[in-house]
Design an enzyme around this catalytic site. Structure first.
Site, PDB file in Angstrom:
ATOM      1  N   CYS A  18     -30.361 -22.083  25.873  1.00 53.36           N
ATOM      2  CA  CYS A  18     -30.191 -20.743  25.279  1.00 53.36           C
ATOM      3  C   CYS A  18     -31.502 -20.271  24.654  1.00 53.36           C
ATOM      4  O   CYS A  18     -31.975 -19.160  24.913  1.00 53.36           O
ATOM      5  CB  CYS A  18     -29.098 -20.766  24.212  1.00 53.36           C
ATOM      6  N   CYS A  82     -25.221  18.963  -0.717  1.00 54.77           N
ATOM      7  CA  CYS A  82     -24.731  19.619   0.500  1.00 54.77           C
ATOM      8  C   CYS A  82     -25.067  18.750   1.699  1.00 54.77           C
ATOM      9  O   CYS A  82     -25.666  17.678   1.575  1.00 54.77           O
ATOM     10  CB  CYS A  82     -25.331  21.017   0.660  1.00 54.77           C
ATOM     11  N   ASP A 492       2.677  -0.879  27.557  1.00 59.31           N
ATOM     12  CA  ASP A 492       3.006  -2.222  28.010  1.00 59.31           C
ATOM     13  C   ASP A 492       4.520  -2.386  27.820  1.00 59.31           C
ATOM     14  O   ASP A 492       5.126  -1.669  27.020  1.00 59.31           O
ATOM     15  CB  ASP A 492       2.233  -3.247  27.184  1.00 59.31           C
ATOM     16  N   ASP A 686       0.427  -4.820  22.848  1.00 60.07           N
ATOM     17  CA  ASP A 686       0.489  -5.740  21.711  1.00 60.07           C
ATOM     18  C   ASP A 686      -0.046  -7.129  22.016  1.00 60.07           C
ATOM     19  O   ASP A 686      -0.206  -7.943  21.120  1.00 60.07           O
ATOM     20  CB  ASP A 686       1.932  -5.880  21.222  1.00 60.07           C
ATOM     21  N   ASP A 690      -3.364  -7.372  26.958  1.00 62.68           N
ATOM     22  CA  ASP A 690      -3.519  -5.913  26.879  1.00 62.68           C
ATOM     23  C   ASP A 690      -4.900  -5.511  26.375  1.00 62.68           C
ATOM     24  O   ASP A 690      -5.282  -4.332  26.490  1.00 62.68           O
ATOM     25  CB  ASP A 690      -2.469  -5.307  25.945  1.00 62.68           C
TER      26      ASP A 690
END
Length: 791
Positions: A18, A82, A492, A686, A690
């Protein structure tokens, strides 16, 4: 060549390969020398800053699949007046080396900054904000008290300013209505004494703000107020000085103009501050739900301690009627808990040994001992508060237009005011200073862009707060803007439209058959068996002992009870045991066509009944689907289940468009297919499978009873499993965007109409000041209407 060095804390490295990869990729960049240390997880990079920035390097590292440690600091920022102020701070911070992203919210007077701690310190950020003229402190826990003190201080100044302005107001009324007042009120020196503290004590904040902005080559509303009122004040002072050597001279005084403008602007700021305070009531209500103390067991002693002192692993005692202090696990006792503030479910939930409990929910009727698993900012309620705060602090794309315009607005108005002065002085009423001065002051005052800066964030704050009170969490303002465009909602099936847990829906047989069926299934761990035993428990049956239990995968079970041979399963199993089930065939087909799993029950070789188990649809699923259809939104069900079951559930829920037998990895592709013609698609789910579809959809809506991965991938979270909240989320989005457009229309329209009216001399400066102040209040008041939105 390389003339700058930075160090980054790299995340995601697991081995030498890595660190070598990161080194090689970075060193291929012309003008970059990188050294990556796996042990310390640090990358030391020297680079040519004429070719690259820190942002280029971090993006390169992230592109090859690694992360860089980022920290976030939330700040309270004071001194902003502002949108130009918040935009200025944002721009300066985002240009700093080491800042990944900075967002400043004018309405909440807060800032959220993501930065690389190896490149920049929190103190550097605070000092930078201070250098450009504002004060910043890390988010204070008692901000409400600080805000109340600021409002009280503004109120005191306003009262003093109003009292001092009153005699000057009388002199104005003399000119308008020609009635008698004491002569000393018209004396230029008396007016000077009264007007000076208003100009330089009450109005000092405008001078400070104007100076800081001009020093940084920017302009905001403070510049307009300071320039306009100073012009009126010093011109009046000049006129008063002319009377020293000429007592017969009648000075033309405008002290009342400068004093009344400052008073009215301050009045507007006071009303605005009070109204803005009401926009954060959703967070205040959520925080008030928290328990303040906890009953903890330490070294065998029961202690009552502040909530902040509870740590993970603490054993806590919660008595009936008390709030559960933090998230945790029940270790002793049983009770029922009112979780309506989290799930929206009004029926208390039974809690036994090892049940999870949620902090701030209410223990109803039994003492329990629990172990703290999540405390402080990790609790469910804190996560909800954080989600609401992040949403309220974020910007919707619609706000960008207002931000861009506000950035250019003030300098343009100053130019128009100067042009107005010279047009009047040279052409309209040649060589007359007074009318030219009055017209230019009116232009400066009427054009303050406060309303423009408040138009979007106040609506976002109230809209997301109203949603949170209904159990809907928007992750950001951009999702509110996107949700109102939704044309298609994809659901779903399992756990979303259905309850996600199989139950017995049909039983055909006598009481003895049910007892033997449930007793036989007691030995199985299959979800269908659990549904049957649960059904028997609800009937309060005492189950019998079994012998010779055997589970036959894909077909059913067999067992012996009191020398009776029990067989429960499908047609194939009955055929293997030579049990004739032809008489039940029609009934079985009927049950199966309804999407149910039907099983035959045989005792001692003869059919004694049938049982059907199914995952039933949620109580309000059909109503939720109908509401979406009434809004002209297409409804689709997307499921991996077989087509027959999917169609049966679809019929019950009122969904015509069914996509069944879809593999988890194919769900996202189906969402993309629906989006091809430009349709804005929302996905409601859920489960873990999904998550990709939730991420791909224009709006991902996670059911709060589902997995954390689904909730993380979604843009909106529905607390609990109430599907009616899906249409409510879209309705709140539509109402909020409508409210924003109203605010922007009136803010733009007010300035567009007001400036030319002031320029042609039809608007007195003090009236312009009143109109400017009330415009900001009207925008905030309009936003507050969302609090009463019925969804």
């Amino acid at each position: 060549m390389a003339n700058k060095q930075s160090t980054y804390h790299i995340t995601g490295m697991t081995c030498a390969a890595c660190s070598n990869r990161i080194e090689k990729v970075l060193n291929r960049m012309d003008g970059v020398e990188a050294n990556v240390n796996l042990t310390t997880e640090k990358a030391s990079i020297r680079y040519d800053d004429s070719k690259f920035t820190n942002d280029d390097l971090t993006k390169k590292i992230e592109k090859i699949g690694y992360g860089i440690q980022i920290e976030k600091v939330d700040l309270d920022i004071s001194g902003m007046t502002c949108a130009a102020c918040s935009n200025r701070i944002e721009k300066v911070l985002n240009k700093m080396d080491g800042v990944k992203d900075a967002t400043v919210n004018l309405t909440t007077e807060t800032g959220s900054i993501y930065y690389y701690p190896d490149l920049i310190l929190e103190s550097d950020l605070l000092n930078k904000i201070k250098k450009i003229g504002y004060e910043a402190t890390p988010r204070s826990e008692n901000k409400e008290n600080i805000k109340q003190k600021q409002i009280a201080r503004t109120k005191r100044k306003l009262i003093i300013s109003a009292v001092l302005s009153f005699p000057l107001l009388l002199t104005m009324l003399v000119h308008l209505f020609n009635f008698e007042i004491p002569a000393f009120l018209m004396n230029p020196w008396f007016q000077l004494v009264v007007a000076t503290p208003i100009q330089f004590w009450v109005g000092w904040q405008f001078y400070v703000g104007a100076f800081k902005n001009l020093r940084n080559k920017t302009a905001n509303m403070d510049v307009l107020v300071a320039v306009g009122t100073s012009a009126a004040y010093f011109y009046s002072l000049y006129e008063g000085l002319l009377t020293i050597n000429n007592s017969a001279y009648h000075p033309h005084l405008y002290y009342e103009t400068s004093a009344i403008i400052i008073t009215l602007v301050l009045f507007g700021k006071y009303l605005e501050a009070r109204a803005k305070g009401q926009t954060t009531t959703a967070i205040t209500k959520l925080l008030n739900l928290q328990a303040k103390e906890a009953r903890v067991l330490r070294k065998g002693t029961e202690l009552l301690i502040p909530l902040e002192e509870v740590v993970v692993g603490d054993r806590l005692i919660v008595k009936p009627g008390e709030k559960i202090p933090v998230d945790g696990i029940v270790k002793q006792g049983r009770t029922s808990v009112d979780e309506s503030m989290i799930t929206g479910e009004s029926i208390p939930v039974e809690k036994n040994l090892d049940s999870e409990v949620i902090g701030s929910t209410i223990n109803k009727n039994g003492s329990i001992e629990m172990e703290a698993s999540r405390v402080g900012t990790e609790t469910a309620l804190s996560s909800i508060v954080k989600a609401v705060e992040d949403a309220q602090g974020s910007k919707a794309p619609i706000q960008r237009l207002a931000d861009v315009i506000s950035g250019y607005f003030v300098p343009v108005i100053v130019m128009i005011a100067i042009l107005t002065f010279f047009v009047w002085f040279l052409f309209v009423q040649p060589n007359q200073v007074e009318p030219a001065l009055v017209a230019s002051i009116a232009v400066l005052v009427i054009a303050c862009p406060c309303a423009l800066g408040l138009a979007t964030p106040t609506s976002i704050m109230v809209g997301t707060g109203r949603a949170a009170e209904s159990g809907i969490l928007f992750k950001g303002g951009e999702h509110i803007e996107q949700a109102y465009k939704i044309q298609s909602v994809v659901f779903d099936k399992t756990g979303t439209i259905t309850n996600g847990k199989p139950v017995v829906t049909d039983f055909n047989g006598d009481d003895e058959t049910l007892l033997l069926l449930a007793s036989a299934e007691k030995g199985s761990e299959h979800p269908l068996a659990e549904a049957i035993t649960q059904h028997a428990e609800e009937k309060q049956l005492d189950l019998l002992s079994t012998t010779d239990f055997e589970a036959i995968p894909g077909r059913g079970i067999t067992a012996k009870i009191d020398n009776k041979h029990i067989i429960v399963g499908n047609r194939q199993l009955m055929k293997e045991y030579k049990v004739d089930s032809r008489k039940e065939e029609e009934h079985l087909l009927e049950l199966e066509n309804e999407g149910k799993t039907a099983m035959l029950i045989a005792i001692d070789g003869k059919i004694r009944g049938t049982v059907a188990v199914a995952d039933t649809i949620k109580e309000n699923a059909k109503e939720a689907i109908n509401q979406l259809k009434d809004m002209n939104i297409q409804v689709v069900m997307l499921t991996g289940d077989n087509e027959r079951t999917a169609k049966a559930i679809g019929r019950l829920a009122g969904i015509d468009h069914i996509i069944a037998e879809v593999l988890p990895e194919e769900k996202a592709e189906n969402i993309k297919a629906l989006q091809k013609d430009g349709t804005a698609v929302a996905m409601v789910g859920d489960g873990i499978n999904d998550a990709p579809a939730l991420a791909v959809a224009d709006i991902g809506i996670a059911i709060g009873t589902g997995t954390e991965i689904a909730i993380e991938a979604a843009d909106i979270t529905i607390l609990g499993g109430d599907l009616l909240l899906v249409s409510k989320a879209i309705k709140i989005s539509q109402a909020t965007i409508k409210n924003i457009k109203q605010n922007l229309f009136w803010a733009f329209g007010y300035n567009t109409a007001g400036v030319p009216i002031a320029a042609i001399g039809l608007l007195a400066p003090w009236i312009a000041g009143a109109a400017m102040a009330l415009s900001s209040v009207s925008v905030v008041t309009n936003s507050l209407r969302l609090k009463k939105l019925k969804v």
